[in-house]
Design an enzyme around this catalytic site. Structure first.
Site, short mmCIF file in Angstrom:
data_model
loop_
_atom_site.label_atom_id
_atom_site.label_comp_id
_atom_site.label_asym_id
_atom_site.label_seq_id
_atom_site.Cartn_x
_atom_site.Cartn_y
_atom_site.Cartn_z
CG HIS A 1 5.19 8.59 -4.40
ND1 HIS A 1 5.61 7.47 -5.53
CD2 HIS A 1 4.92 6.81 -3.26
CE1 HIS A 1 5.07 5.70 -5.14
NE2 HIS A 1 5.10 6.20 -4.23
CG HIS B 1 4.39 5.61 1.09
ND1 HIS B 1 3.98 5.26 0.72
CD2 HIS B 1 4.91 5.62 0.30
CE1 HIS B 1 2.79 4.71 0.15
NE2 HIS B 1 4.35 4.12 -1.15
P1 5GP Z 1 3.88 2.83 -3.78
O1 5GP Z 1 3.20 1.24 -3.36
O2 5GP Z 1 4.32 3.09 -5.62
O3 5GP Z 1 5.37 3.20 -2.92
O4 5GP Z 1 3.08 3.81 -3.33
C1 5GP Z 1 2.39 4.13 -3.97
C2 5GP Z 1 1.00 4.78 -3.39
O5 5GP Z 1 -0.10 5.70 -3.99
C3 5GP Z 1 0.15 3.68 -2.62
O6 5GP Z 1 0.02 3.84 -1.19
C4 5GP Z 1 -1.48 4.11 -2.94
O7 5GP Z 1 -2.54 4.13 -2.18
C5 5GP Z 1 -1.91 5.17 -3.79
N1 5GP Z 1 -2.49 5.91 -4.62
C6 5GP Z 1 -2.72 4.88 -6.15
N2 5GP Z 1 -3.07 6.02 -6.93
C7 5GP Z 1 -3.16 6.70 -5.64
C8 5GP Z 1 -4.53 7.59 -6.25
O8 5GP Z 1 -5.08 8.03 -7.58
N3 5GP Z 1 -4.69 9.11 -5.84
C9 5GP Z 1 -3.88 9.14 -3.73
N4 5GP Z 1 -4.63 9.97 -3.68
N5 5GP Z 1 -3.06 7.82 -4.04
C10 5GP Z 1 -2.45 6.66 -4.34
#
Ligand code: 5GP
Ligand code: ZN
Length: 138
Positions: free
Chosen positions: A99, A101
């Site tokens: 993903h 951001h």
């Molecule tokens: P990472 O830390 O893997 O780069 O980002 C994961 C992101 O996904 C985090 O910013 C977290 O807030 C978001 N996130 C985790 N679970 C969910 C979810 O069920 N729905 C949404 N909309 N965001 C999520």
């Protein structure tokens, strides 16, 4: 991928605040936003990280990032954007479905999308230039 929350969100099996969708991607609002408007670009196919996603889809993802950022800069409006993409636990990745951001920035928002600046030493420079010879075809 079974048990991947982002696969389920991208497929629409779990509801999300979707700001954009096409055949390849869903763009959703992050549930734990760094700032107002923090969104995530999710490919509909499961790839764990940047090393696994095919080049063609990755190209589409970054072009989509440009489209959403360009639109949101005016729509929100905001003063800037961080485009962030974490790979691996050590880098802060918590969901192992690729993903991107998209984090709107507002003057003085205090969001922590930053790091403490170090100093490039001669030792590090020499070591990394040596280790990247293959990258440059040397
Ligand atoms: P990472 O830390 O893997 O780069 O980002 C994961 C992101 O996904 C985090 O910013 C977290 O807030 C978001 N996130 C985790 N679970 C969910 C979810 O069920 N729905 C949404 N909309 N965001 C999520
Ligand atoms: Zn997935």
């Amino acid at each position: 991928m079974e048990d991947c929350i982002f696969c389920k969100i991208a497929a629409g099996e779990i509801p999300s605040a979707t700001i954009y969708e096409d055949d390849d991607f869903r763009v959703i609002l992050d549930l734990g936003p760094a700032t107002k408007g923090h969104a995530l670009i999710l490919p509909k196919e499961h790839y764990a990280n940047i090393t696994e996603i095919p080049d063609e889809l990755l190209q589409k993802a970054i072009v989509l990032a440009k489209k959403v950022v360009t639109y949101m800069m005016k729509a929100l409006p905001c003063d800037g954007y961080n485009v962030v993409q974490n790979n691996g636990e050590a880098a802060g990745q918590t969901v192992f479905h690729f993903h991107i951001h998209l984090i709107p920035r507002y003057k003085g928002d205090g969001a922590g999308v930053t790091w403490q600046q170090g100093k490039l030493t001669d030792e590090w420079k020499a070591e990394i230039l040596e280790k990247t010879k293959g990258l440059r075809g040397e």
